[in-house]
Design an enzyme around this catalytic site. Structure first.
Site, PDB file in Angstrom:
ATOM      1  N   SER A 355      -1.331   1.504   7.544  1.00  0.00           N
ATOM      2  CA  SER A 355      -2.723   1.291   7.158  1.00  0.00           C
ATOM      3  C   SER A 355      -3.391   2.567   6.680  1.00  0.00           C
ATOM      4  O   SER A 355      -3.169   3.635   7.218  1.00  0.00           O
ATOM      5  CB  SER A 355      -3.499   0.732   8.355  1.00  0.00           C
ATOM      6  OG  SER A 355      -4.871   0.706   8.068  1.00  0.00           O
ATOM      7  N   ASP A 356      -4.219   2.422   5.676  1.00  0.00           N
ATOM      8  CA  ASP A 356      -5.086   3.524   5.271  1.00  0.00           C
ATOM      9  C   ASP A 356      -6.085   3.782   6.371  1.00  0.00           C
ATOM     10  O   ASP A 356      -6.394   2.892   7.152  1.00  0.00           O
ATOM     11  CB  ASP A 356      -5.885   3.135   4.018  1.00  0.00           C
ATOM     12  CG  ASP A 356      -5.055   3.260   2.760  1.00  0.00           C
ATOM     13  OD1 ASP A 356      -4.012   3.927   2.827  1.00  0.00           O
ATOM     14  OD2 ASP A 356      -5.459   2.692   1.739  1.00  0.00           O
ATOM     15  N   LYS A 357      -6.598   4.985   6.393  1.00  0.00           N
ATOM     16  CA  LYS A 357      -7.599   5.271   7.403  1.00  0.00           C
ATOM     17  C   LYS A 357      -8.995   4.910   6.904  1.00  0.00           C
ATOM     18  O   LYS A 357      -9.658   4.030   7.457  1.00  0.00           O
ATOM     19  CB  LYS A 357      -7.565   6.755   7.771  1.00  0.00           C
ATOM     20  CG  LYS A 357      -8.716   7.159   8.685  1.00  0.00           C
ATOM     21  CD  LYS A 357      -8.606   8.606   9.114  1.00  0.00           C
ATOM     22  CE  LYS A 357      -8.925   9.582   8.004  1.00  0.00           C
ATOM     23  NZ  LYS A 357     -10.342   9.592   7.609  1.00  0.00           N
ATOM     24  N   LYS A 648       3.645   7.985   0.106  1.00  0.00           N
ATOM     25  CA  LYS A 648       3.382   6.680   0.723  1.00  0.00           C
ATOM     26  C   LYS A 648       4.509   5.714   0.372  1.00  0.00           C
ATOM     27  O   LYS A 648       4.996   4.959   1.218  1.00  0.00           O
ATOM     28  CB  LYS A 648       2.049   6.152   0.209  1.00  0.00           C
ATOM     29  CG  LYS A 648       1.488   5.010   0.998  1.00  0.00           C
ATOM     30  CD  LYS A 648       0.028   4.843   0.610  1.00  0.00           C
ATOM     31  CE  LYS A 648      -0.630   3.657   1.241  1.00  0.00           C
ATOM     32  NZ  LYS A 648      -2.036   3.514   0.820  1.00  0.00           N
ATOM     33  N   THR A 665      -1.347  -1.174   3.251  1.00  0.00           N
ATOM     34  CA  THR A 665      -2.641  -1.345   2.593  1.00  0.00           C
ATOM     35  C   THR A 665      -2.794  -0.335   1.464  1.00  0.00           C
ATOM     36  O   THR A 665      -2.153   0.706   1.471  1.00  0.00           O
ATOM     37  CB  THR A 665      -3.816  -1.127   3.566  1.00  0.00           C
ATOM     38  OG1 THR A 665      -3.863   0.256   3.918  1.00  0.00           O
ATOM     39  CG2 THR A 665      -3.655  -1.957   4.820  1.00  0.00           C
TER      40      THR A 665
END
Ligand code: ADP
Ligand code: MG
Length: 935
Positions: A355-357, A648, A665
């Site tokens: 997940s992105d932050k 990523k 994401t």
């Protein structure tokens, strides 16, 4: 249904046609806009670069040109869906049977078979039609937004509301919303492969072209609807919308339907077909046996056919379609939009969420809280993030000195100049309205809090060039003219900018920068959890007149740092915990400083120590040295900081190689490769069009907790499909067992073919679909994910099916024998046997509500559809026993209440048998008994 959809999804080429002419004398429909200078274009559209169109202009033009939309492909009609219900080998067999009936003059049975077929098709049609409507509703949720200038204000509107003459803003990551003539282009490059087939992005500019016959791909000052903005920013005026656009001209519909058959449905169809073959061969052998035992040939044939109907789970693909459609609708209600149907089942198998932050785990409302000047002085900023009201005070002390104010104002000014956002007070509404990137808005708010006027500051300078913020670059800059020199204001991440900084501005004086000291300060700042941004300025060497891009950056002077807080989403921590409980790993990926990332990861419970975190650079070094070692490292890492898009992708690839089923994401253009590679690409509702196009699901509220909800719904759907299969196959087994026992013991058939048909298609044709409506069982999130490769009908399912199948078959056979023994007529014994079977099917529908929980623990309110289904099914049967027409065809007769009660009690044996089975299964290790568990 699905086959038709893909057939219709193909694009239909249509001849070019002329659009309507403009009302203001000029024909603005199909002009060679690229050859006309832009002030002339603007004049023809009566538009204005500063104000855009007015509301009344827009209204008129919407009426004149229609909405900016291409016609979507037509959904199948009810009739098509209805006819589709008959496309199944089993139905063909029944048709043949009916025709045989007619030929031998057995009209009664023929009509009955047709009636059952019609009823079956009718039920299927209702279900599929509802599923189809749900899919259409989902489509409408996926509308894209356009950024326009209207009445002097920059706003977002649904793309369909654009009209010719609108001023639109183009930004990397988005689709061009209509055909536009470019007025401004900054580093703008656009992928026009949709129109030209050319996969390399085209660089755009604004200069007027000469040749009216230029092919579309060479019209550099135009941007065409549907093409993707890969890089940069631009502003343009809309010259064509909807069907008048280039893409509208070549294709009636570009919204080609996705492949809607999911792997699960394909596998199920194969499974059903395989069973069908086995069953058909088997039953005809049995028919042969019956023939030899002296059964009349026609009876033997019908016996074989009826048994096939009972044993082939022909309803399965339809029920699964329905189950998946229910799941997508439930997901939509929880803000998960499924773009590719396989995601429904895929989500349930997810073992790893990357997940992105920012924005996903946090709310992305950047609030500027502290400022750090190069000499180490710190300042607090009070007030809300997106409001211009608040105080700036020294951390130690109460008031700003003049010197301090000047330093801070200089820093704020650079942050205002290098800024794509907008924040202003609306006196009419008494609130602050904002637009653009959260970091930019935070900087504007800071300016207001220092009593600066951002608009005036911006208007006072002439911009010479811009480097817009792109996450892989990590900074943004603006070049502007001031006093005969060109200056640059720049802001970005420390790693990217500090290497360019040679001096620092302290008390209004440029002094050499003490790099080690500055880096130490930034680190402490970041460790406190702040999202840190460096602000600096520079001056171009005299005589440099351009170009102004990343290569031309001069040596920089550090102005200071800002520290922003981005609060966690309140539900994120709980969602992470639930994922862990469900056997799903969660990792966080961010472009932020490792210390900032760590403080947030710790708060979320994603990571505990520095061991759990790695930076993109460290990762790359590891991989360059030894890819195997790098992959091994990724296994234990939970936080990836300062990560670029390519890294990523590496992370996702490595995890997939390690056997994970990965959801990732993404929001920007650069995330596209990772989104594509992942098993489930998750785009954010606020993200770029490119990310949404590639993703498998869209999370409309950007929230991590919503992904977890999607996983939960995926598991619910998978579990429900299993329940339906369980129900269908155990009923089939029961009828086979019942008939075989009679056949091998040389007894008359316990049920005649029409009764088998009735029991199979009518009295349990409602319950199977009703099971697809089961509310989810919370337990599914306490178990490890399903293995994606595993067959849905696995070994534990076989046992689970045999228990009720054998029970029902044997008990019904017992009923049959007992009544014969007691001296009942054969017809009456069959009547009672059928009633027993119908009762047992209804009990068993209850069993199937959960594979492991006791039926008494599954609340009725979780599925009223099933309750209604059971009542209707049984009511139908009672009715049939009492209506002369059915009595005649099905050879039924009414029974006394006592008889009914006795059978109802006896039939509960199937409930008891399955309860006992579930009890022992619960006692044994669930993980093993389910077989689908991942260790
Ligand atoms: P995340 O992965 O958390 O979304 P980003 O890639 O958006 O992180 O940001 C990484 C870093 O880039 C931030 O720590 C900040 O220093 C810098 N940054 C973020 N937004 C901007 C912006 N609009 N302009 C300049 N720099 C930015
Ligand atoms: Mg970001």
């Amino acid at each position: 249904m699905f086959k038709q959809k893909t057939e219709q999804g193909q694009t239909i080429l249509k001849p070019r046609h002329k659009g309507p002419a403009g009302s203001n004398g000029a024909d603005i429909s199909r002009k060679n806009w690229h050859t006309i200078p832009h002030d002339e274009v603007m004049r023809q559209f009566e538009s204005c670069r500063q104000r855009g169109l007015t509301e009344s202009q827009v209204e008129k033009r919407l009426e004149q040109y229609g909405s900016n939309a291409l016609p979507a492909h037509k959904p199948p009609t009810v009739l098509q869906i209805f006819l589709h219900q008959f496309r199944s080998p089993l139905i063909y067999i029944l048709f043949i049977a009916a025709i045989v009936c007619i030929l031998i003059g057995d009209m009664k049975d023929a009509i009955f078979i047709f009636a059952v077929l019609l009823l079956n098709a009718f039920l299927g049609t209702i279900q599929e039609w509802k599923a189809e409507k749900g899919a259409a509703a989902l489509q409408s949720l996926m509308q894209t937004q356009a950024h326009v200038l209207r009445d002097g204000e920059r706003i977002d509107i649904p793309q369909g509301e654009l009209v010719p003459g609108d001023i639109v803003f183009l930004e990397s990551g988005n689709k061009v919303p209509a055909d536009v003539r470019l007025l401004e282009a900054n580093n703008l490059s656009i992928d026009e492969s949709l129109l030209t087939g050319e996969s390399l992005p085209v660089e755009k500019n604004v200069s007027t072209l000469e040749d009216p016959a230029l092919p579309v791909g060479d019209r550099r000052n135009m941007a065409y609807a549907g093409s993707l903005i890969i890089q940069g920013r631009g502003v343009g005026v809309v010259v064509a919308t909807g069907l008048q656009t280039e893409v509208g001209q070549i294709a009636e519909s570009v919204t080609a339907a996705d492949v809607t058959k999911t792997p699960l449905i394909i596998r199920m169809e194969r499974f059903t077909r395989r069973i069908a073959v086995v069953v058909l061969v088997g039953t005809f052998i049995l028919g042969g046996v019956a023939l030899i035992q002296g059964m009349p040939a026609m009876d033997a044939l019908f016996f074989a056919i009826a048994l096939s109907v009972a044993a082939i789970p022909e309803g399965l693909p339809v029920v699964m379609t329905v189950a998946l459609s229910i799941a997508t609708q439930r997901m939509a209600r929880r803000n998960v939009i499924v773009r590719k149907l396989p995601a429904v089942e895929g989500l349930g198998s997810c073992t790893y969420i990357v997940s992105d932050k920012t924005g996903t785990l946090t709310v992305n409302r950047q609030t500027l809280r502290q400022v750090l000047l190069p000499d180490g002085q710190r300042f607090k900023v009070s007030g809300e993030g997106y409001h211009g009201e608040g105080e700036v005070t020294p951390v130690s002390g109460e008031y700003l000195s003049d010197a301090q104010y000047r330093s801070l104002a200089g820093l704020a000014r650079a942050g205002i100049l290098c800024n794509e956002g907008d924040l202003h007070y609306r006196p009419a509404k008494g609130d602050w309205s904002h637009q653009g990137d959260a970091v930019d808005i935070a900087l504007l708010a800071f300016g207001y809090k220092l009593h600066l006027a951002p608009d005036e500051i911006r208007n006072a300078v002439e911009v010479a060039g811009e480097i817009p913020y792109e996450s892989e670059r990590g900074y943004a800059a603006v070049f502007y003219r001031e006093n005969d020199t060109v200056k640059v204001a720049i802001k970005g991440a420390g790693e990217h900018l500090l290497p360019f900084c040679e001096q620092a501005l302290i008390d209004g004086e440029r002094r050499p920068m003490d790099r080690a000291e500055v880096e130490r300060q930034v680190n402490t700042f970041a460790e406190e959890g702040y999202r840190v941004l460096v602000i600096a300025e520079g001056e171009m060497p005299a005589g440099h007149t351009g170009p102004f891009g990343p290569e031309e950056l001069p040596p920089l002077t550090l102005l200071g740092f800002i520290g922003m807080i981005d609060p966690l989403r309140p539900e994120a921590g709980e969602a992470v915990r639930r994922c862990r409980e469900a056997g799903i790993h969660v990792a966080m990926v961010t472009g932020d400083h490792p210390a900032t990332a760590m403080s947030i990861a710790r708060e979320l419970g994603i990571a505990e120590s520095r061991e759990d975190i790695i930076t993109g650079a460290e990762l790359e070094a590891l991989f360059n040295e030894d890819p195997a070692q790098g992959a091994e490292k990724i296994r234990d890492i939970r936080v990836f900081a300062r990560v670029g898009p390519l890294q990523k992708l590496t992370i996702v690839e490595t995890l997939i190689d390690q056997g994970h089923f990965v959801a990732v994401t993404g929001d920007g253009v650069n995330d596209a490769p990772a989104l594509k590679k992942a098993n489930i690409g998750v785009a954010m509702g606020s993200g770029s069009d490119i990310a949404k196009d590639i993703s498998t699901i869209i999370v409309t509220d950007d929230n991590f907790a919503t992904i977890e909800a999607g996983v939960e719904e995926g598991r619910f759907a998978y579990a429900n499909i299993r329940k339906v299969i369980w129900f269908l196959i155990s009923n089939g087994t029961a009828m086979i067992v019942l008939s075989l026992l009679a056949l091998f013991l040389g007894m008359p058939l316990p049920l005649i073919p029409v009764q088998i048909l009735w029991a199979n298609l009518v009295t349990c044709g409602i319950q199977d679909i009703a099971l697809a409506f089961e509310a989810g069982e919370p337990e599914v999130m306490k178990r490890p994910p399903y293995k994606p490769t595993e067959s849905i009908f696995n070994r534990p399912m076989v046992v689970q099916t045999l228990v009720p199948g054998l029970t029902m078959g044997v008990v019904c056979f017992g009923v049959f024998c007992w009544f014969l023994q007691a001296g009942y007529e054969l017809e009456q014994a069959r009547n009672l046997t059928l009633l027993a079977l119908v009762l047992m099917e209804n009990y068993h529908a209850g069993n199937c509500r959960s594979q492991h929980r006791s039926v008494f623990r599954v609340p009725l309110r979780d599925n009223y559809v099933l309750v209604a289904g059971v009542l209707i099914a049984h009511g139908l049967h009672l009715l049939a026993m009492n209506l002369p027409l059915f009595q005649d065809i099905l050879e039924l007769s009414p029974v006394s209440f006592i008889e009914w009660l006795e059978l109802a009690l006896l039939a509960s044996t199937v409930l008891i048998a399955v309860e006992i089975f579930k009890f022992f299964r619960r006692r044994s290790d669930y993980h093993e008994s389910n077989g689908g568990a991942r260790s």
